[in-house]
Write an enzyme that holds these catalytic residues in place. Structure first.
Site, PDB file in Angstrom:
ATOM      1  N   HIS A 100      82.656  -6.860  38.537  1.00 51.34           N
ATOM      2  CA  HIS A 100      83.855  -6.049  38.742  1.00 51.34           C
ATOM      3  C   HIS A 100      83.550  -4.613  38.354  1.00 51.34           C
ATOM      4  O   HIS A 100      82.776  -4.372  37.430  1.00 51.34           O
ATOM      5  CB  HIS A 100      85.003  -6.586  37.868  1.00 51.34           C
ATOM      6  CG  HIS A 100      86.335  -6.119  38.331  1.00 51.34           C
ATOM      7  ND1 HIS A 100      86.872  -4.931  37.925  1.00 51.34           N
ATOM      8  CD2 HIS A 100      87.230  -6.672  39.184  1.00 51.34           C
ATOM      9  CE1 HIS A 100      88.049  -4.774  38.509  1.00 51.34           C
ATOM     10  NE2 HIS A 100      88.292  -5.807  39.278  1.00 51.34           N
ATOM     11  N   HIS A 157      85.868  -6.364  48.089  1.00 51.03           N
ATOM     12  CA  HIS A 157      87.233  -6.306  47.516  1.00 51.03           C
ATOM     13  C   HIS A 157      87.862  -7.683  47.745  1.00 51.03           C
ATOM     14  O   HIS A 157      87.335  -8.693  47.285  1.00 51.03           O
ATOM     15  CB  HIS A 157      87.968  -5.146  48.200  1.00 51.03           C
ATOM     16  CG  HIS A 157      89.273  -4.742  47.597  1.00 51.03           C
ATOM     17  ND1 HIS A 157      89.713  -5.180  46.369  1.00 51.03           N
ATOM     18  CD2 HIS A 157      90.270  -3.915  48.057  1.00 51.03           C
ATOM     19  CE1 HIS A 157      90.908  -4.650  46.110  1.00 51.03           C
ATOM     20  NE2 HIS A 157      91.266  -3.876  47.122  1.00 51.03           N
ATOM     21  N   ASP A 193      88.726 -13.736  42.201  1.00 54.83           N
ATOM     22  CA  ASP A 193      88.483 -14.378  43.493  1.00 54.83           C
ATOM     23  C   ASP A 193      87.655 -15.654  43.368  1.00 54.83           C
ATOM     24  O   ASP A 193      87.657 -16.482  44.282  1.00 54.83           O
ATOM     25  CB  ASP A 193      87.767 -13.405  44.445  1.00 54.83           C
ATOM     26  CG  ASP A 193      88.666 -12.252  44.827  1.00 54.83           C
ATOM     27  OD1 ASP A 193      89.838 -12.510  45.092  1.00 54.83           O
ATOM     28  OD2 ASP A 193      88.192 -11.105  44.851  1.00 54.83           O
TER      29      ASP A 193
END
Ligand code: COA
Length: 374
Positions: free
Chosen positions: A260, A221, A311
Site C-alpha cells: 500500500h 487500485h 483487496d
C-alpha cells in the site's frame, strides 16, 4: 530526475479534508472521526453512507428519510435499462457501470446545477441507481431476466436479490455490509483525487464519478480484488500455494492484494475483513481459500515484510458469496460512490483549480522547417 519532482505526488499534501483520516503509524482509519472497525461492528452500511455523505451519524428520523430516498431512487429509466441490456456481453462490468453513470447524467434534471443541495440529490441518485445498473448487466449478459429493485429490502439485501433472485443468510448480508463500509472511503487515493481534480474545473458530479470509476479500475487500485481471485484460481490447491508464491517472488512479480502507498505496516481494514471472510468461509463450508490465503500471506510477510491490503480478503469473500470475479471491483464502486461524492462536495465548497507544474524534458527550442525546405 531532479529532487524537486515528486513522482506520483509521493509525500505531497495537496489539500485538507474532513471526510476521513488514514493514520498509518497507529494502523487506524476514521470516517468523520469514527474508527472504521467500530462502524463495522455497530452500524449498517446505510448509516455509514449517511455519515460519509453528511458528516454526522443519522438520528432515527434522518436515517428513515435517507433510506426512503435511497429506495425511491433505485429504478433506472427505461432507456438506461435498455442500453445496459444492449451492451456487449463481453464488456467489463467496470466499463458498464462507468458508462451507466455517464448515461444517468444525460437525463438527470440537476446535471447543470452544482449547488450543495443539487449535488447531494445527485449523489443519492447515483448511489441508489448504480447497483441496479450493475445487477442488470450481471444478469442480462448471462441471458437471465432482469430483477427490478425492491423497496422493502436494505441496500445489500436488494443488491443480492437483484443479482441472484434471493436474499442470503443474515450473516452473509452483514459480511457484505462490512465490506461496503470498509470500501466506502479512504482519503486522497487515486480515484478520489481524480474525482476532486475533475471537480476543480467546476465540472459536474456525474463526470467526476465517471472519471473516478475509470481510475478505480486499474489493478494498482481497486482492480486488485479481481487480480487476487485470479491468483487464487491459478494456485488452485493449498498444497501448491507455498511454492507458487515463492516462485512468483523469485521472478520479482508484483503480488496483487499486497502492499500500500500509505500503510507500510499493514492495512487497518484487513483484520475486520479477515474476520468476516472467515465467517463466510464457515457458512459456505469452504476451507480451501482460507488455507491458500494464510499460506500466501505468511510468505509475503516473512520474505518481503509486505502486508495484505483490504483487496486481499475481499476477493475470496465475494467469490464465496457467488459473485463473478469481474464484478468485484464494481462492488467496490457501489460503496465508494459515497466517499467520492463527499469529496466532490468538499472540493466544491472550497475550490481551487488543480493544476500542477511539470519540468520540461523534451526537444530544445527549434524553428519549424517544412519538409520541402530541408
Ligand atoms: N508484491 C511484490 N512486491 C511489492 C508489492 C507487491 N504487492 N508491493 C510493493 N512491493 C515492493 C516493490 O516491488 C518495491 O520493491 P523494490 O524497492 O525492491 O523495488 C517496494 O515493495 C516498494 O513498492 P512500491 O511499488 O514502490 O510502493 P508504492 O507505494 O509505489 O506502491 C502499490 C503501492 C499498492 C502500488 C503496490 O504495493 C502494489 O503494486 N501492490 C499490488 C496492487 C494492489 O494490491 N493494489 C491495491 C492497493 S489498496
Amino acid at each position: 530526475m531532479s529532487d524537486d519532482i515528486k513522482k506520483g505526488l509521493l509525500g505531497i499534501v495537496v489539500d485538507e479534508t474532513n471526510v476521513s483520516q488514514v493514520m498509518p503509524d497507529i494502523n487506524s482509519l476514521t470516517y468523520r472521526g469514527y474508527a472504521v472497525q467500530d462502524l463495522c461492528e455497530k452500524c449498517n452500511f446505510e448509516e455509514v453512507a449517511y455519515l460519509v455523505l453528511n458528516g454526522e451519524l443519522p438520528n432515527k428520523k434522518q436515517l428513515k428519510k435517507f433510506i426512503k430516498d435511497e429506495r425511491l431512487n433505485r429504478k433506472l429509466s427505461k432507456q438506461v435499462l435498455n442500453d445496459i441490456q444492449k451492451m456487449p456481453k463481453k464488456a467489463h462490468p467496470m466499463d458498464v457501470v462507468r458508462t451507466a453513470v455517464s448515461l444517468m447524467a444525460l437525463e438527470d434534471k440537476d446535471t447543470k446545477d452544482n449547488s450543495p443541495k443539487a449535488n447531494m440529490r445527485k449523489a443519492i441518485r447515483i448511489f441508489s441507481k448504480t447497483p441496479t445498473a450493475l445487477a442488470a448487466f450481471f444478469r442480462s449478459r448471462k441471458g437471465k431476466k432482469i430483477i427490478h429493485p425492491k423497496k422493502n429490502l436494505s441496500f445489500s439485501e436488494n443488491f443480492f436479490n437483484m443479482c441472484f433472485g434471493k436474499v442470503p443468510e443474515k450473516e452473509i448480508i452483514k459480511a457484505f455490509d462490512v465490506s461496503l463500509i470498509l470500501y466506502a472511503e479512504h482519503s486522497f487515493n487515486v480515484s478520489t483525487f481524480t474525482a476532486r481534480t475533475i471537480t476543480s474545473s467546476l465540472s459536474d458530479i456525474h463526470g467526476a464519478i465517471t472519471g473516478a470509476i475509470a481510475s478505480l479500475k486499474g489493478p494498482l487500485h481497486g482492480g486488485a480484488n479481481e487480480e487476487v481471485m485470479h491468483m487464487m484460481s491459478k494456485i488452485k490447491k493449498p498444497e501448491k500455494a507455498f511454492n507458487w508464491i515463492n516462485n512468483a517472488l523469485d521472478k520479482k512479480e508484483v503480488v496483487m492484494g499486497f502492499g500500500h502507498r500509505v500503510y507500510k505496516k499493514g492495512d487497518s481494514r484487513v483484520p475486520t475483513m479477515e474476520k468476516y471472510f472467515k465467517k463466510v468461509s464457515k457458512i459456505k463450508k469452504d476451507k480451501k481459500f482460507i488455507k491458500i490465503y494464510e499460506i500466501v500471506k505468511n510468505v509475503m510477510i516473512n520474505r518481503k515484510n509486505i502486508h495484505p491490503n483490504v483487496d486481499y480478503p475481499t476477493g475470496p469473500t465475494y467469490h464465496l458469496m457467488g459473485f463473478d470475479t469481474d464484478i468485484f471491483t464494481p462492488i467496490f464502486v457501489i460503496s465508494r460512490i459515497t466517499g467520492w461524492s463527499a469529496h466532490i462536495m468538499e472540493q466544491h465548497a472550497a475550490n481551487k483549480l488543480i493544476r500542477p507544474l511539470s519540468k520540461y524534458s523534451g526537444a530544445k527550442h527549434r524553428k519549424v522547417m517544412l519538409l520541402n525546405q530541408r
